[in-house]
Design a protein around this motif. Structure first.
Motif, short mmCIF file in Angstrom:
data_model
loop_
_atom_site.label_atom_id
_atom_site.label_comp_id
_atom_site.label_asym_id
_atom_site.label_seq_id
_atom_site.Cartn_x
_atom_site.Cartn_y
_atom_site.Cartn_z
N ASN A 1 41.88 67.13 7.22
CA ASN A 1 41.03 68.28 7.55
C ASN A 1 40.58 68.25 9.01
O ASN A 1 39.41 68.43 9.32
N GLY A 2 41.55 68.03 9.89
CA GLY A 2 41.32 68.20 11.31
C GLY A 2 40.93 66.96 12.07
O GLY A 2 40.84 66.99 13.31
N GLY A 3 40.69 65.84 11.39
CA GLY A 3 40.22 64.64 12.08
C GLY A 3 41.27 63.59 12.31
O GLY A 3 40.94 62.42 12.55
N TYR A 4 42.54 63.99 12.30
CA TYR A 4 43.63 63.03 12.53
C TYR A 4 43.46 62.39 13.91
O TYR A 4 43.18 63.07 14.89
N GLN A 5 43.60 61.08 13.98
CA GLN A 5 43.44 60.28 15.20
C GLN A 5 41.98 60.11 15.63
O GLN A 5 41.70 59.81 16.79
N MET A 6 41.07 60.31 14.70
CA MET A 6 39.66 60.07 15.02
C MET A 6 39.49 58.64 15.52
O MET A 6 40.05 57.69 14.96
N ARG A 7 38.69 58.48 16.57
CA ARG A 7 38.51 57.17 17.20
C ARG A 7 37.30 56.46 16.60
O ARG A 7 36.16 56.91 16.71
N TYR A 8 37.57 55.33 15.96
CA TYR A 8 36.50 54.59 15.28
C TYR A 8 35.55 53.90 16.25
O TYR A 8 34.39 53.64 15.91
N ASP A 9 36.02 53.59 17.47
CA ASP A 9 35.10 53.00 18.44
C ASP A 9 34.07 54.02 18.90
O ASP A 9 32.88 53.71 19.04
N VAL A 10 34.52 55.27 19.11
CA VAL A 10 33.60 56.34 19.50
C VAL A 10 32.64 56.65 18.36
O VAL A 10 31.44 56.87 18.58
N LEU A 11 33.15 56.67 17.14
CA LEU A 11 32.30 56.94 15.98
C LEU A 11 31.22 55.88 15.86
O LEU A 11 30.05 56.19 15.56
N ARG A 12 31.59 54.63 16.11
CA ARG A 12 30.59 53.56 16.03
C ARG A 12 29.50 53.76 17.07
O ARG A 12 28.31 53.59 16.77
N ARG A 13 29.88 54.12 18.29
CA ARG A 13 28.89 54.35 19.34
C ARG A 13 27.97 55.53 18.97
O ARG A 13 26.76 55.50 19.22
N PHE A 14 28.56 56.56 18.37
CA PHE A 14 27.76 57.71 17.96
C PHE A 14 26.74 57.29 16.91
O PHE A 14 25.56 57.66 16.97
N ALA A 15 27.19 56.53 15.92
CA ALA A 15 26.29 56.10 14.84
C ALA A 15 25.14 55.24 15.37
O ALA A 15 24.04 55.26 14.83
N GLY A 16 25.38 54.51 16.46
CA GLY A 16 24.36 53.63 17.00
C GLY A 16 23.63 54.20 18.20
O GLY A 16 22.97 53.46 18.93
N SER B 1 29.53 68.77 14.07
CA SER B 1 30.97 69.01 14.09
C SER B 1 31.64 67.91 14.90
O SER B 1 31.29 67.68 16.06
N GLY B 2 32.58 67.25 14.29
CA GLY B 2 33.28 66.16 14.99
C GLY B 2 34.03 66.64 16.21
O GLY B 2 34.28 65.86 17.14
N TYR B 3 34.40 67.93 16.23
CA TYR B 3 35.12 68.47 17.38
C TYR B 3 34.27 68.46 18.64
O TYR B 3 34.80 68.44 19.76
N LEU B 4 32.94 68.50 18.49
CA LEU B 4 32.05 68.65 19.63
C LEU B 4 31.55 67.32 20.18
O LEU B 4 30.90 67.30 21.23
N ILE B 5 31.84 66.23 19.50
CA ILE B 5 31.41 64.90 19.96
C ILE B 5 32.40 64.41 21.01
O ILE B 5 33.60 64.31 20.73
N PRO B 6 31.94 64.14 22.22
CA PRO B 6 32.86 63.74 23.30
C PRO B 6 33.80 62.60 22.91
O PRO B 6 33.35 61.54 22.45
N ASP B 7 35.11 62.88 23.05
CA ASP B 7 36.16 61.87 22.88
C ASP B 7 36.34 61.35 21.46
O ASP B 7 37.11 60.43 21.24
N LEU B 8 35.63 61.92 20.47
CA LEU B 8 35.84 61.45 19.10
C LEU B 8 37.25 61.75 18.65
O LEU B 8 37.88 60.95 17.96
N LEU B 9 37.76 62.92 19.06
CA LEU B 9 39.17 63.25 18.85
C LEU B 9 39.86 63.32 20.20
O LEU B 9 39.34 63.98 21.11
N PRO B 10 40.99 62.67 20.37
CA PRO B 10 41.70 62.77 21.64
C PRO B 10 42.29 64.16 21.82
O PRO B 10 42.58 64.85 20.84
N ILE B 11 42.43 64.59 23.05
CA ILE B 11 43.14 65.83 23.37
C ILE B 11 44.54 65.41 23.80
O ILE B 11 44.73 64.87 24.90
N SER B 12 45.50 65.63 22.92
CA SER B 12 46.81 65.01 23.05
C SER B 12 47.51 65.33 24.36
O SER B 12 48.21 64.49 24.93
#
Length: 277
Positions: free
Chosen positions: A19-34, A161-172
């Motif tokens: 549902n749109g989150g392919y290649q989500m970056r777990y390092d960025v997600l961790r920083r967001f959560a913290g 929205s995960g699309y709006l979090i900087p660098d959470l999804l790469p722009i290929s």
């Protein structure tokens, strides 16, 4: 320094991937959560693995295990759900690797030691889990991409929205993208649009901050910035109705403003790929 808030993150990886989150970056997600300085007590993600395919497809097995190792290196616990195949009476084969129950049970059992829970999913089946966590005293936040349950969005304390979090999804097509700086490609929403004047303003999150609630870019403490946009920069399929819908995610380039110091203008403004279609 920790602020004393104990945080748990639970990622429905298969739901996100489809549902749109392919290649989500777990390092960025961790920083967001913290971002508020809380203690990241639980970092759980639930991934599917097709053992049958892995026996026949060496590249699949290699890439899947390498990806899992990378995520583990970022400090995440991975619960692997093995794909199962079911054959109906007509001989049609379907596959399933549903981790909903595992994720729901873990979130409930671990809630005793958590103050805040971040769910990464769009699945409305987690609605009762959200209510139960809140009744237990946890603040519940949600990150989703597309096809996110409206009821789930309304039930949580905050939806991002995960699309709006900087660098959470790469722009290929922009592998060296420097989000938020001149020349970078970013995603944002329209905050104001003056159809009679042919221009408006877009809003972009510059950087992850504890103050995401300060959404007015004019406030000195806001992590957001306003970007001027002329109607000439809009793609043909971006109309006024879409602009005024806060769920419409726009993708565009930032250019330095010639009229305003440290200001930006938007160019090549289009609907973010696979978000609104």
């Amino acid at each position: 320094m920790s602020c004393g808030v104990r945080v748990g993150v639970f990622v429905d990886a298969e739901n996100v991937r489809y549902n749109g989150g392919y290649q989500m970056r777990y390092d960025v997600l961790r920083r967001f959560a913290g971002r508020t300085g809380g203690e990241l007590l639980r970092l759980n993600t639930y991934m599917a693995f097709d053992s049958e395919r892995a026996r026949e497809d060496y590249e699949y097995a290699k890439k899947a295990r390498a990806y899992q190792q990378m995520v583990r290196d970022f400090g995440w616990k991975i619960t692997v759900k093995h794909v199962r195949r079911y054959t109906d009476e007509n001989g049609n084969v379907t596959t399933k690797a549903n981790a909903d129950l595992d994720m729901a049970v873990d979130a409930m059992l671990q809630a005793n030691t958590l103050d805040q829970v971040l769910l990464v999913t769009g699945d409305g089946d987690f609605l009762q889990v959200v209510n139960a966590l809140q009744n237990h005293g946890c603040r519940v936040e949600l990150i989703g991409f597309k096809n996110v349950s409206r009821q789930l969005q309304q039930a949580v304390d905050t939806f991002y929205s995960g699309y709006l979090i900087p660098d959470l999804l790469p722009i290929s097509y922009e592998p060296r993208n420097d989000w938020g700086n001149a020349g970078s490609c970013v995603r944002g929403v329209c905050s104001k649009w003056f159809a009679d004047k042919g221009y408006g303003f877009l809003r972009v999150l510059k950087h992850v901050s504890p103050d995401l609630w300060i959404t007015d870019p004019r406030d000195e403490g806001s992590p957001y910035m306003g970007v001027f946009c002329h109607a000439n920069e809009l793609a043909e399929d971006v109309n006024e109705d879409l602009l005024m819908n806060r769920e419409t995610i726009l993708e565009f380039y930032l250019n330095e403003s010639e009229q305003k110091d440290n200001g930006f203008t938007a160019s090549n403004v289009r609907l973010a790929t696979s978000v609104n279609r």
